[in-house]
Design an enzyme around this catalytic site. Structure first.
Site, PDB file in Angstrom:
ATOM      1  CG  ASP A  86      -0.157   0.035   2.642  1.00  0.00           C
ATOM      2  OD1 ASP A  86       0.763  -0.502   2.741  1.00  0.00           O
ATOM      3  OD2 ASP A  86      -0.804   1.056   3.288  1.00  0.00           O
ATOM      4  CG  ASP A 147       6.911   4.097   2.063  1.00  0.00           C
ATOM      5  OD1 ASP A 147       6.606   2.795   2.286  1.00  0.00           O
ATOM      6  OD2 ASP A 147       6.412   5.116   2.975  1.00  0.00           O
ATOM      7  CD  GLU A 181       4.418   0.563   7.053  1.00  0.00           C
ATOM      8  OE1 GLU A 181       5.295   0.941   8.064  1.00  0.00           O
ATOM      9  OE2 GLU A 181       3.864   1.544   6.379  1.00  0.00           O
ATOM     10  CD  GLU A 182       2.654   4.151   4.419  1.00  0.00           C
ATOM     11  OE1 GLU A 182       2.927   4.863   5.289  1.00  0.00           O
ATOM     12  OE2 GLU A 182       3.813   3.930   3.652  1.00  0.00           O
ATOM     13  CG  ASP A 204       8.857   0.244   4.373  1.00  0.00           C
ATOM     14  OD1 ASP A 204       9.188   1.011   3.398  1.00  0.00           O
ATOM     15  OD2 ASP A 204       8.076   0.378   5.238  1.00  0.00           O
ATOM     16  CG  HIS A 387       4.414   8.926   3.874  1.00  0.00           C
ATOM     17  ND1 HIS A 387       4.123   8.884   5.213  1.00  0.00           N
ATOM     18  CD2 HIS A 387       4.475   7.967   3.150  1.00  0.00           C
ATOM     19  CE1 HIS A 387       3.997   7.658   5.366  1.00  0.00           C
ATOM     20  NE2 HIS A 387       4.734   7.210   4.306  1.00  0.00           N
TER      21      HIS A 387
HETATM   22 ZN   LIG Z   1       6.794   2.065   4.146  1.00  0.00          ZN
END
Ligand SMILES: [Zn+2]
Length: 416
Positions: A86, A147, A181-182, A204, A387
């Protein structure tokens, strides 16, 4: 030695993965939080299968798991490599248009479709060492999704390398791609019995050399301030306005310490993330963070005392104080299994990568996995400025991570 004639597949894979929108959603209560994550996960399970991992499968929750069987007679502990599919809920991941800046000459990178989006060398000092590298960015209108799709692509390419180079001895290697995960829910439905690994690495992290065994310990606190509501025309001497009580409480917090905006390195904080209510009831939410778990209780006691002091100034006001555990510093677990870090660091040294051991001012899926019984530090994937629309990754870093994953597998086999 790594086969220098090997044609890496990580970049081509990555460029395909980022075209699939896998943005997760913090507001959603379903699992995975968005169905579209499964589109990439399904594709990944098929890709792993076509590489020869016969048991590759995506389960109903969207977890992909697969096994690369051992090819050694030694009894090597089963290790897993984990990445998440994700992307951050903060910035759109739809219609990503990746751009490769070949033979980068150190300088700010202007993203073509939004003049306000400039990747500055001053904000990204790593770029200074990347003359001649190939840098992948977006066109400035979306995030990139390095990411953690960089990690996903690196893991799949490492599997491809190991399969096409059977002379390299390794134990049983497990692959796991997770959703959400986010949103902090990435391990919620994970079946560790099915994964059946003894140790794991999330792929990651950010800069070349980063290897992380330490995260924050984290609690959340909800404070409910109860007032007494009455028609404002008849309120004199009777109304207690919970909004004002809560505001007075917030105002009493320290201004020069103990907040995210006044701390760094190893300092912890209390952070108000939400303030919502009316005269009758106002609820404020906090997150509490420190590397030393026992300090969380100290911060919570401090907040509680402040809140109690505040309500004493408003006759008739009440409050409720509710702390909840979120996650714990994975170092508490990883210190019991030092070889997990040692083997990864050994892999880095063999590739002339200088290990950078820094604590993460946040959590990873590894923090939760470690406490669920799967010790899981985090290694770099090459992702930068994630992000955001300024996200970037270097082709050469991605290829280096492929080599590193292969090398780590070799180290575990040799040391068994
Ligand atoms: Zn990540």
């Amino acid at each position: 030695m790594f086969d220098e004639n090997y044609k890496f597949t990580a970049i081509d894979r990555f460029l395909k993965y980022v075209k699939i929108d896998t943005q997760s959603d913090e507001e959603s209560t379903s699992f995975p939080s968005t169905e579209k994550q499964k589109v990439l996960s399904k594709k990944l399970s098929e890709e792993l299968k076509s590489l020869g991992l016969k048991d590759a499968v995506m389960d109903d929750w969207g977890y992909v798991m697969a096994t690369l069987p051992s090819n050694t007679t030694k009894d090597v502990p089963v290790i897993a490599f984990i990445s998440h599919v994700d992307t951050s809920p903060a910035v759109t991941g739809a219609n990503v248009n990746p751009i490769i800046h070949n033979n980068y000459q150190v300088g700010d990178i202007k993203l073509p479709n939004d003049p306000n989006q400039v990747i500055k060398v001053s904000d990204n000092p790593e770029l200074k060492e990347m003359a001649g590298f190939d840098i992948i960015t977006t066109d400035g209108t979306t995030l990139l999704g390095a990411d953690n799709k960089a990690g996903v692509a690196e893991i799949v390419d490492a599997v491809n390398y190991l399969i096409t180079h059977p002379e390299i001895k390794h134990g049983t290697i497990k692959i796991c791609f997770t959703p959400d995960e986010e949103t902090g829910r990435g391990t919620e439905k994970i079946d560790l019995n099915k994964l059946n690994a003894k140790y794991a690495y999330t792929v990651d992290g950010s800069s070349r050399g980063e290897i992380e065994s330490e995260t924050f310990s984290a609690d959340a606190v909800t404070i409910k301030f109860h007032g007494k509501n009455i028609h404002p025309g008849y309120a004199k001497g009777k109304m207690v306005n919970a909004v004002r009580v809560a505001a007075a409480f917030i105002e009493s917090l320290p201004k020069d310490k103990l907040s995210p905006e006044t701390t760094d390195d190893r300092e912890g904080y209390v952070h108000c993330t939400n303030f919502n209510g009316n005269e009758e009831l106002t609820i404020v939410k906090f997150i509490i963070r420190d590397f030393v778990t026992s300090k969380l209780k100290e911060y919570e006691d401090f907040l509680k005392q402040l809140a109690e002091k505040t309500i004493q100034q408003f006759h008739g006001a009440r409050m409720e104080f509710e702390p909840v555990e979120q996650y714990r510093n994975m170092k508490e677990i990883l210190d019991n299994y030092p070889w997990v870090m040692e083997n990864a660091i050994e892999g880095m040294k063999r590739l002339n990568i200088k290990p950078i051991l820094s604590p993460i001012r946040g959590g990873t899926d590894g923090s939760r996995l470690s406490f669920m019984g799967l010790p899981t530090p985090n290694i770099f994937a090459g992702e930068h400025s994630f992000h955001s629309k300024l996200e970037w990754v270097a082709v050469q870093d991605m290829e280096l991570v492929v080599k590193l994953i292969v090398e780590i597998c070799k180290v575990w086999e040799e040391k068994a």
